[in-house]
Design a protein around this motif. Structure first.
Motif, PDB file in Angstrom:
ATOM      1  N   ILE A   1      -1.812   6.742   4.209  1.00 12.89           N
ATOM      2  CA  ILE A   1      -3.056   6.265   4.759  1.00 12.89           C
ATOM      3  C   ILE A   1      -3.360   7.351   5.908  1.00 12.89           C
ATOM      4  O   ILE A   1      -2.854   7.349   6.921  1.00 12.89           O
ATOM      5  CB  ILE A   1      -3.025   4.890   5.282  1.00 12.89           C
ATOM      6  CG1 ILE A   1      -2.670   3.875   3.993  1.00 12.89           C
ATOM      7  CG2 ILE A   1      -4.376   4.360   5.827  1.00 12.89           C
ATOM      8  CD1 ILE A   1      -2.606   2.532   4.173  1.00 12.89           C
ATOM      9  N   ARG A   2      -4.685   7.774   5.978  1.00 13.46           N
ATOM     10  CA  ARG A   2      -5.170   8.801   7.039  1.00 13.46           C
ATOM     11  C   ARG A   2      -6.364   8.052   7.437  1.00 13.46           C
ATOM     12  O   ARG A   2      -7.291   7.619   6.696  1.00 13.46           O
ATOM     13  CB  ARG A   2      -5.293  10.352   6.212  1.00 13.46           C
ATOM     14  CG  ARG A   2      -4.172  10.814   5.695  1.00 13.46           C
ATOM     15  CD  ARG A   2      -3.242  11.359   6.794  1.00 13.46           C
ATOM     16  NE  ARG A   2      -4.068  12.436   7.366  1.00 13.46           N
ATOM     17  CZ  ARG A   2      -3.434  13.049   8.537  1.00 13.46           C
ATOM     18  NH1 ARG A   2      -2.186  12.718   9.013  1.00 13.46           N
ATOM     19  NH2 ARG A   2      -4.050  13.937   9.404  1.00 13.46           N
ATOM     20  N   ARG A   3      -6.583   8.314   8.723  1.00 11.36           N
ATOM     21  CA  ARG A   3      -7.759   7.726   9.209  1.00 11.36           C
ATOM     22  C   ARG A   3      -8.567   8.822   9.930  1.00 11.36           C
ATOM     23  O   ARG A   3      -9.644   8.876  10.385  1.00 11.36           O
ATOM     24  CB  ARG A   3      -7.478   6.895  10.325  1.00 11.36           C
ATOM     25  CG  ARG A   3      -6.852   5.451   9.723  1.00 11.36           C
ATOM     26  CD  ARG A   3      -6.957   4.316  10.290  1.00 11.36           C
ATOM     27  NE  ARG A   3      -5.799   4.256  11.540  1.00 11.36           N
ATOM     28  CZ  ARG A   3      -5.493   3.488  12.620  1.00 11.36           C
ATOM     29  NH1 ARG A   3      -6.381   2.525  12.657  1.00 11.36           N
ATOM     30  NH2 ARG A   3      -4.573   3.763  13.430  1.00 11.36           N
TER      31      ARG A   3
ATOM     32  N   GLN B   1       0.821  -1.187  -0.018  1.00 10.52           N
ATOM     33  CA  GLN B   1      -0.058   0.116   0.069  1.00 10.52           C
ATOM     34  C   GLN B   1       0.940   1.130   0.037  1.00 10.52           C
ATOM     35  O   GLN B   1       1.080   1.846   1.015  1.00 10.52           O
ATOM     36  CB  GLN B   1      -0.993   0.029   1.175  1.00 10.52           C
ATOM     37  CG  GLN B   1      -1.779  -1.143   1.130  1.00 10.52           C
ATOM     38  CD  GLN B   1      -2.803  -1.338   2.387  1.00 10.52           C
ATOM     39  OE1 GLN B   1      -2.207  -1.253   3.630  1.00 10.52           O
ATOM     40  NE2 GLN B   1      -4.029  -1.409   2.091  1.00 10.52           N
TER      41      GLN B   1
ATOM     42  N   PHE C   1       6.515   4.972   4.510  1.00 13.92           N
ATOM     43  CA  PHE C   1       5.221   5.334   4.840  1.00 13.92           C
ATOM     44  C   PHE C   1       5.003   5.095   6.384  1.00 13.92           C
ATOM     45  O   PHE C   1       4.667   5.964   7.136  1.00 13.92           O
ATOM     46  CB  PHE C   1       4.275   4.636   4.047  1.00 13.92           C
ATOM     47  CG  PHE C   1       4.180   5.389   2.729  1.00 13.92           C
ATOM     48  CD1 PHE C   1       3.591   6.289   2.438  1.00 13.92           C
ATOM     49  CD2 PHE C   1       4.752   4.566   1.608  1.00 13.92           C
ATOM     50  CE1 PHE C   1       3.701   7.144   1.295  1.00 13.92           C
ATOM     51  CE2 PHE C   1       4.628   5.222   0.332  1.00 13.92           C
ATOM     52  CZ  PHE C   1       3.773   6.580   0.156  1.00 13.92           C
ATOM     53  N   VAL C   2       5.641   3.999   6.825  1.00 10.19           N
ATOM     54  CA  VAL C   2       5.630   3.643   8.435  1.00 10.19           C
ATOM     55  C   VAL C   2       6.204   4.903   9.075  1.00 10.19           C
ATOM     56  O   VAL C   2       5.666   5.330  10.296  1.00 10.19           O
ATOM     57  CB  VAL C   2       6.091   2.416   8.787  1.00 10.19           C
ATOM     58  CG1 VAL C   2       6.389   2.118  10.280  1.00 10.19           C
ATOM     59  CG2 VAL C   2       5.288   1.357   8.127  1.00 10.19           C
TER      60      VAL C   2
ATOM     61  N   ALA D   1      -0.719  -3.226   9.821  1.00 10.61           N
ATOM     62  CA  ALA D   1      -0.436  -2.927   8.248  1.00 10.61           C
ATOM     63  C   ALA D   1       0.990  -3.843   8.360  1.00 10.61           C
ATOM     64  O   ALA D   1       1.344  -4.261   6.937  1.00 10.61           O
ATOM     65  CB  ALA D   1      -0.213  -1.739   7.969  1.00 10.61           C
TER      66      ALA D   1
ATOM     67  N   ASP E   1       1.261   9.933   8.027  1.00 11.23           N
ATOM     68  CA  ASP E   1       0.800   8.320   7.817  1.00 11.23           C
ATOM     69  C   ASP E   1       0.150   8.136   9.047  1.00 11.23           C
ATOM     70  O   ASP E   1       0.550   8.001  10.279  1.00 11.23           O
ATOM     71  CB  ASP E   1       1.678   7.473   7.345  1.00 11.23           C
ATOM     72  CG  ASP E   1       1.318   6.515   6.562  1.00 11.23           C
ATOM     73  OD1 ASP E   1       0.676   6.190   5.298  1.00 11.23           O
ATOM     74  OD2 ASP E   1       0.773   5.266   7.458  1.00 11.23           O
ATOM     75  N   GLU E   2      -1.252   7.388   8.914  1.00 13.49           N
ATOM     76  CA  GLU E   2      -1.756   6.844  10.126  1.00 13.49           C
ATOM     77  C   GLU E   2      -2.360   5.530   9.714  1.00 13.49           C
ATOM     78  O   GLU E   2      -3.491   4.991  10.215  1.00 13.49           O
ATOM     79  CB  GLU E   2      -3.139   7.704  10.314  1.00 13.49           C
ATOM     80  CG  GLU E   2      -2.675   9.202  10.774  1.00 13.49           C
ATOM     81  CD  GLU E   2      -3.960  10.242  10.802  1.00 13.49           C
ATOM     82  OE1 GLU E   2      -3.914  11.056  11.579  1.00 13.49           O
ATOM     83  OE2 GLU E   2      -5.045   9.703  10.260  1.00 13.49           O
ATOM     84  N   ARG E   3      -1.462   4.704   9.104  1.00 10.33           N
ATOM     85  CA  ARG E   3      -1.979   3.344   9.036  1.00 10.33           C
ATOM     86  C   ARG E   3      -1.804   2.622  10.185  1.00 10.33           C
ATOM     87  O   ARG E   3      -1.079   2.893  11.071  1.00 10.33           O
ATOM     88  CB  ARG E   3      -1.234   2.781   7.661  1.00 10.33           C
ATOM     89  CG  ARG E   3       0.305   2.347   8.032  1.00 10.33           C
ATOM     90  CD  ARG E   3       1.142   1.933   6.959  1.00 10.33           C
ATOM     91  NE  ARG E   3       1.241   2.819   6.054  1.00 10.33           N
ATOM     92  CZ  ARG E   3       1.237   2.609   4.625  1.00 10.33           C
ATOM     93  NH1 ARG E   3       1.330   1.401   4.190  1.00 10.33           N
ATOM     94  NH2 ARG E   3       1.272   3.464   3.743  1.00 10.33           N
ATOM     95  N   PRO E   4      -2.819   1.571  10.505  1.00 10.17           N
ATOM     96  CA  PRO E   4      -2.741   0.774  11.677  1.00 10.17           C
ATOM     97  C   PRO E   4      -1.448  -0.065  11.976  1.00 10.17           C
ATOM     98  O   PRO E   4      -0.957  -0.365  10.895  1.00 10.17           O
ATOM     99  CB  PRO E   4      -4.293  -0.135  11.692  1.00 10.17           C
ATOM    100  CG  PRO E   4      -4.238  -0.094  10.056  1.00 10.17           C
ATOM    101  CD  PRO E   4      -3.781   1.129   9.399  1.00 10.17           C
TER     102      PRO E   4
END
Ligand code: SF4
Length: 249
Positions: A124-126, A120, A181-182, A193, A187-190
């Motif tokens: 990623i935004r939450r 991915q 990205f981590v 991921a 970035d707000e990926r869980p």
């Protein structure tokens, strides 16, 4: 007057549509002026001598990553490699290893892009979309600097000994992009991921022999990313174990 020198280019030729014709080297003798790159010579061979020669190229500025190949045994971009930089007048060109050859220097990058897609490779935004851009401090940007520089040329894939024996391996570039990205402050990926690459074909498959670092034309260190992701996974596991232990007391 600019002094020309004669060079012999030996290029490995093969067409997957004609498998009965075995891979073979074709030889071209070319006069080259100082400053000419391997890509410039390839374009000349194709335009003036042999229109059937196949290779990829686009930006000619070491930005698009499409002209990666093996040049006198070294994985590199043809557009940034000076012909006169070699101590020999014979230049041998071969396609990137660890890929199926489609034709001549053009390889099938599908497995590389599948692994890239898997991680991915986007922010990623939450939380709610902000009205303005999300600022980053200099320090936050510095954390991802080297990984942002990856141009997806696949030199690291070609150099990787794990991919030579395990075609299902994630590969160094996808790991570098995931870490990019981590580590990105926006970035707000869980945390889950990381499970995408937390297995024997993911980051744990790496032999940490650093060939990807040696091969990278943009000074990215994919092994740093792999080690960083492994550490994050171990931390996550410890947290889970400690959490469980607390619940049980
Ligand atoms: Fe190319 Fe380096 Fe990115 Fe690998 S990490 S794809 S070698 S730029």
């Amino acid at each position: 007057m600019i002094k020309e020198s004669a060079y012999t280019f030996k290029i490995l030729r093969y067409d997957a549509k004609e498998p009965e014709r075995r891979p073979r080297f074709c030889t071209y003798r070319i006069r080259v002026i100082p400053g000419l790159t391997v890509l410039a010579v390839l374009l000349r061979i194709r335009d003036e001598i042999d229109g059937t020669l196949s290779f990829r190229c686009s930006c000619r500025s070491a930005v698009c990553g499409s002209c990666a190949m093996v040049i006198n045994g070294k994985l590199d971009l043809a557009c940034r490699t000076q012909v006169a930089g070699f101590n020999t007048d014979t230049i041998i060109l071969e396609p990137l290893p660890n890929f199926e050859v489609i034709r001549d220097l053009v390889v099938d990058m599908t497995p590389f892009w599948q692994m890239y897609d898997k991680i991915q490779p986007y922010l990623i935004r939450r939380s709610h979309a902000p009205e303005k851009e999300i600022p980053q401090s200099e320090g936050e940007r510095r954390q991802i600097d080297q990984f942002v520089n990856c141009i997806l040329c696949a030199c690291c894939w070609g150099a990787c000994p794990v991919l030579a024996r395990e075609p299902g391996y994630l590969g160094p570039a996808a790991a570098a992009k995931l870490e990019r990205f981590v580590l990105d402050s926006r970035d707000e990926r869980p945390a889950s991921a990381l499970s995408l690459v937390n297995d024997e074909k993911g980051v744990w498959a790496c032999d940490t022999v650093f060939r990807c670092i040696d091969a990278c034309p943009k000074d990215v260190r994919p092994t740093d990313a792999i080690v960083g992701l492994r550490k994050a996974m171990v931390k996550q596991s410890f947290k889970k174990i400690l959490g469980k232990a607390k619940d049980e007391t």
